[in-house]
Design a protein around this motif. Structure first.
Motif, short mmCIF file in Angstrom:
data_model
loop_
_atom_site.label_atom_id
_atom_site.label_comp_id
_atom_site.label_asym_id
_atom_site.label_seq_id
_atom_site.Cartn_x
_atom_site.Cartn_y
_atom_site.Cartn_z
N GLY A 83 3.24 -42.82 -12.68
CA GLY A 83 2.66 -41.52 -12.97
C GLY A 83 1.22 -41.64 -13.40
O GLY A 83 0.77 -42.73 -13.78
N PRO A 84 0.48 -40.54 -13.33
CA PRO A 84 -0.93 -40.59 -13.73
C PRO A 84 -1.07 -40.89 -15.22
O PRO A 84 -0.19 -40.59 -16.02
N VAL A 85 -2.20 -41.49 -15.56
CA VAL A 85 -2.49 -41.77 -16.96
C VAL A 85 -2.64 -40.45 -17.70
O VAL A 85 -3.41 -39.57 -17.26
N ARG A 104 -6.26 -46.24 -22.91
CA ARG A 104 -5.84 -47.63 -23.12
C ARG A 104 -5.61 -48.33 -21.79
O ARG A 104 -5.30 -47.70 -20.79
N ARG A 105 -5.76 -49.63 -21.79
CA ARG A 105 -5.44 -50.49 -20.65
C ARG A 105 -5.96 -49.94 -19.32
O ARG A 105 -5.19 -49.63 -18.42
N PRO A 106 -7.29 -49.79 -19.20
CA PRO A 106 -7.85 -49.26 -17.96
C PRO A 106 -7.58 -50.19 -16.77
O PRO A 106 -7.41 -51.41 -16.94
N ALA A 109 -4.57 -55.88 -23.63
CA ALA A 109 -3.11 -55.80 -23.66
C ALA A 109 -2.63 -54.98 -24.84
O ALA A 109 -1.57 -54.33 -24.77
N GLY A 110 -3.40 -54.99 -25.92
CA GLY A 110 -3.03 -54.23 -27.09
C GLY A 110 -3.47 -52.78 -27.05
O GLY A 110 -3.33 -52.05 -28.02
N GLY A 111 -4.04 -52.38 -25.91
CA GLY A 111 -4.46 -50.99 -25.78
C GLY A 111 -5.88 -50.75 -26.17
O GLY A 111 -6.24 -49.67 -26.63
N GLY A 112 -6.73 -51.76 -25.97
CA GLY A 112 -8.14 -51.60 -26.28
C GLY A 112 -8.80 -50.60 -25.36
O GLY A 112 -8.28 -50.27 -24.30
N PRO A 113 -9.96 -50.08 -25.74
CA PRO A 113 -10.65 -49.06 -24.94
C PRO A 113 -11.26 -49.64 -23.69
O PRO A 113 -11.46 -50.84 -23.57
#
Length: 318
Positions: A265-267, A273-275, A312-316
């Motif tokens: 699904g779309p972000v 996070r996690r681009p 991996a931790g959801g950085g920008p």
């Protein structure tokens, strides 16, 4: 052969860097009024069209408002501004890497669309640059996917836009991309991948199908460590999602991809996070207007390679 009449200049100004919508009334219909046509053919419900008509927000070429009983005339142009959707601001800047009297080359962040489309209107590179640079006539020479970061080119003068678009159509622009994906020791690289890619309207993911190839990508391994690799991608064609499809077909889907190999699904709006770890790194070409040779490079980095734990931790996005 009869030449078509020129399109009139819009009677409405841009709003937040976004052009008004222009509609040309076609022939062959049985609509009695402009309202009947707009209600039948446009997406907004009748109540929204009626509200816009009542407020005088739909206008003719001379700037006069269209009324509910304005007679339908084939070939007539009308203009209006879409109601801007509620958009989450993408909290990353657009970096301008080159600007002259003909071109603007921007280094766009992940998550920011190139041009207004669908639910992304004012939060686009084009609208931002028009506002920030004071260039209302700026136009896109090509596009990048919203989730892809990197270099994208815009034209300053509308009359020159076709010349720059032709560069991309005729494959006269050298483009290099960078991607971070799993490392596959048994994958022989470099190699050129050719396939036929089909992207159907309304379907999120493109797919490879039998038939004459319409997509070609050279894929090279730049370096690898800790089970990941940095790849250099050189597309010869520009099919939708081409690089993502080809990397997935090789068994090394690009990190952060919400469509390949599995559609998740779309972000969601506001989730940065996690681009997707795909970057348009290089644009190189000979300017069709000035004759100058240009070579531009993105200053961005892919976080999954430079700081994988942060990514991996959801950085920008970067």
């Amino acid at each position: 052969m009869r030449r078509r009449a020129p399109v009139p200049v819009s009677p409405l100004p841009q709003r937040d860097g976004v052009d008004p919508v222009r509609v040309r009334l076609p022939g062959g219909g049985e609509w009695r009024t402009v309202r009947e046509y707009l209600v039948e053919r446009l997406a907004p419900p009748a109540a929204v069209i009626d509200e816009m008509l009542g407020a005088g927000r739909i206008v003719r070429a001379d700037g006069r408002p269209v009324t509910p009983d304005t007679v339908y005339v084939p070939g007539m142009f009308v203009w209006f501004h879409r109601e801007a959707p509620d958009e989450e601001r993408v909290p990353f800047p657009v970096e301008v890497v080159h600007r002259d009297e003909h071109l603007v080359v921007a280094d766009k962040p992940h998550f920011l669309a190139t041009t207004p489309r669908g639910s992304h209107v004012t939060e686009t590179v084009l609208a931002r640059l028009r506002r920030e640079l004071g260039l209302p006539a700026l136009g896109a020479a090509h596009r990048l996917d919203r989730l892809t970061a990197g270099l994208v080119m815009f034209t300053v003068r509308p009359e020159e836009r076709g010349a720059y678009q032709t560069l991309f159509r005729d494959r006269l622009v050298h483009k290099e991309y960078e991607a971070v994906a799993p490392y596959a020791p048994g994958l022989e690289l470099p190699r050129t991948v050719r396939s036929r890619i089909l992207k159907e309207r309304g379907v999120l993911a493109a797919r490879e199908v039998p038939g004459e190839p319409n997509a070609e990508t050279r894929i090279e391994l730049a370096e690898h460590r800790d089970g990941l690799a940095r790849y250099r991608l050189l597309p010869r064609t520009g099919q939708t999602h081409q690089l993502r499809v080809h990397m997935n077909a090789l068994g090394v889907p690009i990190l952060g991809d919400p469509l390949y190999p599995v559609v998740t699904g779309p972000v969601p709006a506001g989730d940065f996070r996690r681009p997707l770890q795909l970057l348009a790194r290089v644009l190189e070409f000979t300017d069709p207007v000035t004759g100058h040779h240009h070579a531009f490079g993105s200053g961005r980095t892919l976080l999954a390679w430079s700081a994988h734990d942060d990514w991996a931790g959801g950085g920008p996005a970067q």
